[in-house]
Design a protein around this motif. Structure first.
Motif, mmCIF file in Angstrom:
data_model
loop_
_atom_site.group_PDB
_atom_site.id
_atom_site.type_symbol
_atom_site.label_atom_id
_atom_site.label_comp_id
_atom_site.label_asym_id
_atom_site.label_seq_id
_atom_site.Cartn_x
_atom_site.Cartn_y
_atom_site.Cartn_z
ATOM 1 N N ASN A 251 0.831 -1.214 0.000
ATOM 2 C CA ASN A 251 0.000 0.000 0.000
ATOM 3 C C ASN A 251 0.860 1.256 0.000
ATOM 4 O OD1 ASN A 251 -2.089 -1.761 0.108
ATOM 5 N ND2 ASN A 251 -2.959 -1.057 2.030
ATOM 6 N N ASN A 255 1.240 3.772 -3.173
ATOM 7 C CA ASN A 255 0.914 5.201 -3.038
ATOM 8 C C ASN A 255 2.048 6.072 -3.557
ATOM 9 O OD1 ASN A 255 -1.576 4.857 -1.944
ATOM 10 N ND2 ASN A 255 -1.003 5.347 0.160
ATOM 11 N N ARG A 258 1.588 6.089 -7.207
ATOM 12 C CA ARG A 258 0.370 6.821 -7.593
ATOM 13 C C ARG A 258 0.538 8.326 -7.455
ATOM 14 N NH1 ARG A 258 -4.680 3.821 -4.703
ATOM 15 N NH2 ARG A 258 -4.821 2.130 -6.190
ATOM 16 N N GLY A 317 -6.519 2.426 1.588
ATOM 17 C CA GLY A 317 -5.213 1.761 1.761
ATOM 18 C C GLY A 317 -4.517 2.134 3.061
#
Ligand code: ATP
Ligand code: MG
Length: 354
Positions: A251, A255, A258, A317
């Motif tokens: 997670n 991130n 992302r 998340g």
């Protein structure tokens, strides 16, 4: 009620009674035989009888008053005690004078406790309302998309080779998103209720990080993000549930991709902190505004920058990450500078066996 109040009331009453007695006595003597007031024995009798009357009336008043108050307080105490212990048949305790002070304290404490509980219930209710609102909001978008694609297909699109396959694939993607939301919520619910038993073992978090990075490499490549681990040759042994920590790393690293910039960089570092190992995931991405830092671990919370960078985020998340680490009795923190980058750091117990 303060415990010395019955004594004060009794003293005042006894004083009033004695004063009335003295007034009546003097008036009586003045009427019957005014000269008698000059006799030593009359004055002595008056003083002695006044003192005896004062003491007796004080004792009678106090006894009656306290008996009355105790009977009421015993009732109050019994009620509080029953509510506290949730029993219906608890015997009231023996009450003496000092006990009144104690009861007073207990009532005050109880009142504070009740106000706290009411406040907590209010917050929970607000949290529940927000939560239901968030869930329905998150689910509405994929559901409306699915409905739109299916209606178009039913309206003749099914026979149009230009869109039929494409729309079915999009429908499938939205269903997948719904399933992921439900799975994440299920995971959070299980973690919150403490149903999940951790399978704690000793493992090398360095090797695990390498595995996670390898799996996410394709996603990173799409944004030309370079991923690496800070210089670390020896294995880093920690204690924890390996699969859950894999999810934490996934997670956090996901991130960093992302919310990282194109051609950016993600770095994972390990720090020895005597009893613990601190793992940090650092990126040089969009960052988080200071006012939003404390909120990113809340379910469904997404920053303004985050929304525009990655529209498909669910905001679940980090809530899962936090719950997993709390289940390990460990901590997670975040520091970030908007436009410069973000670092998430979490601790794990260092393995004693090397
Ligand atoms: N490395 C990061 N840099 C900048 N913002 C971040 C970073 N990590 C998280 N955020 C912000 O915190 C929010 C919450 O993150 P979280 O991982 O919980 O949800 P998400 O990534 O939106 O969705 P998902 O549930 O699929 O992980 C993100 O939406 C983003 O706004
Ligand atoms: Mg995320």
């Amino acid at each position: 009620m303060k415990y010395h109040e019955p004594r004060l009331i009794s003293l005042t009453n006894a004083f009033v009674v004695t004063a009335l007695y003295v007034i009546f006595f003097i008036t009586g003597v003045l009427i019957i035989s005014p000269g008698a007031l000059h006799h030593f024995y009359t004055i002595l009798f008056l003083l002695a009888s006044a003192v005896i009357l004062f003491v007796c009336s004080f004792l009678v008043f106090r006894y009656t008053l306290e008996k009355f108050i105790y009977s009421k307080i015993r009732l109050v105490y019994k009620t509080i005690h029953n509510i506290k212990t949730k029993k219906g048949n608890a015997k009231p305790p023996r009450i003496d004078l000092q006990f009144l002070e104690h009861v007073n304290q207990e009532v005050e404490e109880w009142q504070h406790e009740q106000s706290r509980e009411i406040e907590q219930l209010r917050m929970l209710e607000q949290y529940r309302r927000e939560f239901i609102g968030n869930v329905s909001h998150e689910m509405k978008t994929p559901l409306f998309h699915i409905q739109g694609y299916i209606l178009t297909l039913l309206d003749g699109g099914l026979d149009d080779p230009a869109i039929n396959r494409e729309y079915l694939q999009r429908t499938e993607k939205n269903i997948e998103r719904l399933i992921r939301i439900v799975e994440d919520l299920d995971e959070i619910a299980q973690l919150e209720s403490g149903q999940i038993k951790l399978n704690v073992t000793r493992f090398d978090i360095l090797a695990l990080t390498r595995e996670v990075i390898e799996l996410l490499e394709m996603k990173a490549l799409k944004k030309e993000i370079g991923m690496g681990i800070a210089r670390q040759e020896k294995p880093v042994f920690v204690e924890g549930d390996k699969e859950k920590i894999r999810q934490v790393l996934t997670n956090l690293i996901e991130n960093s991709i992302r919310y990282g910039n194109v051609k950016g960089r993600t770095k994972v570092s390990f720090f020895d902190m005597d009893e613990h190992i601190l793992t940090e995931v650092t990126d040089n991405g969009i960052g988080i505004e200071p006012g939003e830092l404390s909120r990113v671990f809340e379910r469904f919370y997404r920053t303004h920058r985050g929304r525009s960078a990655f529209a498909k985020g669910k905001g679940l998340g980090l809530a899962i990450v936090k719950h997993i680490l709390e289940a390990h009795q460990q901590t997670i923190n975040v520091r970030s500078t908007p436009g410069v980058g973000t670092t998430f750091g979490f601790t794990l117990k260092k393995s004693k066996v090397y």
